[in-house]
Write an enzyme that holds these catalytic residues in place. Structure first.
Site, mmCIF file in Angstrom:
data_model
loop_
_atom_site.group_PDB
_atom_site.id
_atom_site.type_symbol
_atom_site.label_atom_id
_atom_site.label_comp_id
_atom_site.label_asym_id
_atom_site.label_seq_id
_atom_site.Cartn_x
_atom_site.Cartn_y
_atom_site.Cartn_z
ATOM 1 N N ARG A 31 0.842 -1.195 0.000
ATOM 2 C CA ARG A 31 0.000 0.000 0.000
ATOM 3 C C ARG A 31 0.877 1.245 0.000
ATOM 4 O O ARG A 31 1.808 1.372 0.790
ATOM 5 C CB ARG A 31 -0.908 0.013 1.232
ATOM 6 C CG ARG A 31 -1.706 1.313 1.415
ATOM 7 C CD ARG A 31 -2.594 1.216 2.630
ATOM 8 N NE ARG A 31 -3.300 2.457 2.916
ATOM 9 C CZ ARG A 31 -2.999 3.297 3.913
ATOM 10 N NH1 ARG A 31 -1.968 3.020 4.724
ATOM 11 N NH2 ARG A 31 -3.693 4.402 4.109
ATOM 12 N N LYS A 44 -13.315 2.581 -0.154
ATOM 13 C CA LYS A 44 -13.147 2.635 1.301
ATOM 14 C C LYS A 44 -14.450 3.116 1.945
ATOM 15 O O LYS A 44 -14.939 4.200 1.625
ATOM 16 C CB LYS A 44 -11.987 3.556 1.664
ATOM 17 C CG LYS A 44 -10.650 3.066 1.134
ATOM 18 C CD LYS A 44 -9.556 4.097 1.296
ATOM 19 C CE LYS A 44 -9.233 4.381 2.748
ATOM 20 N NZ LYS A 44 -8.083 5.316 2.881
ATOM 21 N N ARG A 79 -10.897 20.384 6.334
ATOM 22 C CA ARG A 79 -9.902 20.684 7.362
ATOM 23 C C ARG A 79 -10.117 22.084 7.918
ATOM 24 O O ARG A 79 -10.723 22.942 7.273
ATOM 25 C CB ARG A 79 -8.477 20.567 6.800
ATOM 26 C CG ARG A 79 -8.069 19.131 6.509
ATOM 27 C CD ARG A 79 -6.593 19.010 6.196
ATOM 28 N NE ARG A 79 -6.198 17.623 6.051
ATOM 29 C CZ ARG A 79 -5.802 16.843 7.055
ATOM 30 N NH1 ARG A 79 -5.757 17.334 8.287
ATOM 31 N NH2 ARG A 79 -5.465 15.588 6.840
ATOM 32 N N THR A 128 -7.025 -0.854 9.576
ATOM 33 C CA THR A 128 -6.858 0.140 10.640
ATOM 34 C C THR A 128 -6.576 -0.476 12.007
ATOM 35 O O THR A 128 -7.401 -1.207 12.567
ATOM 36 C CB THR A 128 -8.081 1.078 10.771
ATOM 37 O OG1 THR A 128 -8.480 1.523 9.479
ATOM 38 C CG2 THR A 128 -7.717 2.302 11.601
#
Length: 583
Positions: free
Chosen positions: A114, A326, A163, A384
């Site tokens: 990855r 995802k 953000r 994760t």
């Protein structure tokens, strides 16, 4: 909020997501039904056992413990080799990118590298891709194979993000502001606030439609939930919030809007640049971050098609990267069925998902998604913090071992490592540990110790002749206690169907080129070999059996099931299945 369980593409059963509960009616009996016979897989797990204490320590059976270096390995040795079925995706970064370490990572069991494009620079990607190409693997053992190693590359996009802005007077980039619980704060989206800099009273957010996505009572999570806000009012294009807990906030912190519908694009401008660049490096998979709908998947695929035209690709020869969507938001869960149908695979991205939905619901959602992918016959990666503590420690926690083990029991095609192998202190040991956990889980699953040993064939695919042959091959393996399935494929479809039926033996797949092989390697059980393309069709089954024996997948006395697509002048293409004994 609802998430539909994709047992079929037209399923109507729905799963409720709420702040208090996540309904998951998949019981252990529906996920793992009892098998009438224990299937042959590892030599050490053939016979039925009554206790997990009877199982051997997997460390002693690992190939990387038999020699001190890859150069010492005899890849043509007839010694029996029983690889794990569940694959490992490993993030490669500063502590694992150099060739000597990366070779050890490959040797320890990494199937997919990855590349995290949220952080990686072009120079780092060039280094990692180049070094991976030099690594040697067991795929070099075939006499007709000039490919020294078949390991795939996954490009993980940064995705569209929200953000906070730069803090006022933060010239170093390391300053923070204190957010005091009970105080009020205004979230501003006007560009003027970006220039002034953010404070504890006025915080710039780089999403102009913020006020359209939120209503009073909704939450805003800053910096992965380190600071939680509750919306109290919408005033023009500003959002007024109550600070729920005290904390420090840095510049450019991430923002999550649990339950909010946004109009963020499927790809940021950076993602477009990264995807096109990745295609020039021949990446095999694109992990699409923050996918919210099937339209986003189609948008990415169309963009890659456009890039292929610009790069002069012939898609009949050079296929597009496969899209792994995802799932990391409430919107993605609500549109899960459609996303699954549009995607080539799914990644259960538990990091952001655990911020978007109540964290206690993540495991239930994981189990639903894995089961849905199994039913659809598409690969699923669980990701994760699987061995997070090994970033600093040489051994994982017991809870982490249980996490990986349960992902294997659930039916994941692959499990993923992130910071553990990218920047951790023990990247090689982490891969080895994950492989040994997988081996133990798969042995125990087949030992007869569980109430429901083995993962049954849950694939609910079509009724094509290929699907029928694939199912028949897996049934033959169970009835004959065969040691492996050999698939001779041109494009990979047959191998994927065999994998979807979840046999508990290796699926040794002979592919015409490395691209087909690499795009198969993430699927459970498939061990692709590049070769046989220059062998006469009538000689391929016998040659494949001999090469599988030379590589250690099978040995004298074993039975194997051979699946091929053959061509006849009168009948055209037809699928065949044969059972053979190894001389």
């Amino acid at each position: 909020m609802m998430m539909r369980k994709a047992v079929t593409m037209t399923a109507t059963r729905r799963m409720t997501l709420s702040s208090s509960s996540l309904s998951s009616s998949l019981s252990s009996s529906s996920l793992f039904s009892s098998s009438k016979s224990v299937r042959s897989f590892h030599a050490s797990a053939v016979s039925c056992r009554s206790s997990s204490f009877d199982l051997p320590d997997p460390v002693h059976s690992m190939w990387y413990n038999n020699t001190s270096s890859p150069e010492e390995e005899d890849h043509s040795s007839p010694q029996k080799w029983s690889p794990q079925l569940t694959k490992i995706v490993a993030t490669i970064g500063p502590t694992s990118e150099q060739l000597p370490v990366l070779q050890q990572v490959v040797r320890a069991g990494m199937s997919v590298m990855r590349l995290n494009f949220s952080h990686a620079t072009v120079e780092e990607v060039e280094l990692r891709v180049g070094n991976l190409a030099q690594c040697r693997g067991r795929h070099s053992s075939s006499e007709t194979n000039n490919t020294p190693n078949v390991r795939a590359t996954l490009l993980d996009t940064r995705g569209p993000e929200i953000r906070t802005g730069k803090l006022q007077n933060d010239d170093s980039g390391h300053s923070t502001i204190h957010m005091e619980a009970g105080q009020s704060i205004a979230l501003r989206t006007d560009a003027a606030w970006a220039e002034q800099g953010s404070t504890a009273q006025n915080l710039f957010i780089d999403y102009p439609s913020l006020h359209k996505s939120l209503v009073p009572g909704m939450r805003v999570l800053l910096d992965d939930g380190a600071v939680i806000l509750t919306v109290t009012a919408i005033e023009g294009d500003s959002v007024i919030c109550h600070i729920d807990n005290s904390g420090e906030l840095r510049s450019r912190a991430g923002v999550n809007l649990p339950g909010a519908e946004t109009d963020l694009p499927a790809m940021s401008e950076k993602d477009k640049v990264d995807i096109k660049y990745g295609m020039t490096k021949d990446v095999d998979y694109v992990a699409a971050s923050f996918i919210q709908s099937a339209e986003g998947v189609h948008e990415i695929r169309n963009y890659m098609t456009q890039c292929a035209e610009e790069l002069g690709w012939d898609l009949a020869v050079q296929p597009l990267p496969l899209i792994i969507s995802k799932i990391e938001s409430v919107a993605a869960l609500n549109n899960y069925n459609e996303i699954l149908e549009a995607s080539d695979g799914i990644m259960v991205a538990r990091g952001d998902l655990g911020v978007e939905i109540p964290i206690q619901q993540v495991t239930n959602a994981q189990k639903e998604m894995v089961a849905s992918c199994n039913a659809a016959g598409k690969p699923v990666i669980v990701a994760t913090q699987m061995l997070e503590s090994m970033a600093k420690n040489p051994r994982p926690t017991r809870a982490e071992v249980a996490d990986v083990t349960n992902a294997v029991y659930d039916g994941a095609d692959a499990v993923m490592l992130s910071g553990e192998t990218a920047k951790g202190k023990y990247p090689v040991d982490t891969i080895k540990m994950m492989n040994e956990i997988i081996c133990s889980a798969e042995q125990f699953q087949l030992s007869g110790s569980l109430a429901s040993p083995g993962a049954p064939a849950r694939y609910q695919g079509n009724n094509s002749r290929e699907a029928a042959i694939a199912k028949a091959a897996v049934t033959a393996v169970e009835e004959r206690q065969a040691a492996a399935i050999l698939v001779l494929t041109s494009g990979g479809t047959m191998a994927r169907m065999v994998s979807a039926n979840r046999p508990n033996v290796p699926i040794v797949t002979f592919c015409p080129n490395a691209k087909v092989a690499r795009q198969l390697i993430v699927s459970r059980g498939i061990h692709p070999i590049v070769g046989l393309s220059e062998t006469l069709p009538e000689d391929r089954p016998a040659t494949a059996i001999q090469q599988a024996k030379n590589m250690g997948f099978v040995q004298t006395g074993d039975e194997v099931v051979v699946v091929t697509m053959e061509v006849n002048e009168d009948l055209g293409n037809f699928a065949t299945m044969k059972i053979a004994s190894i001389p």
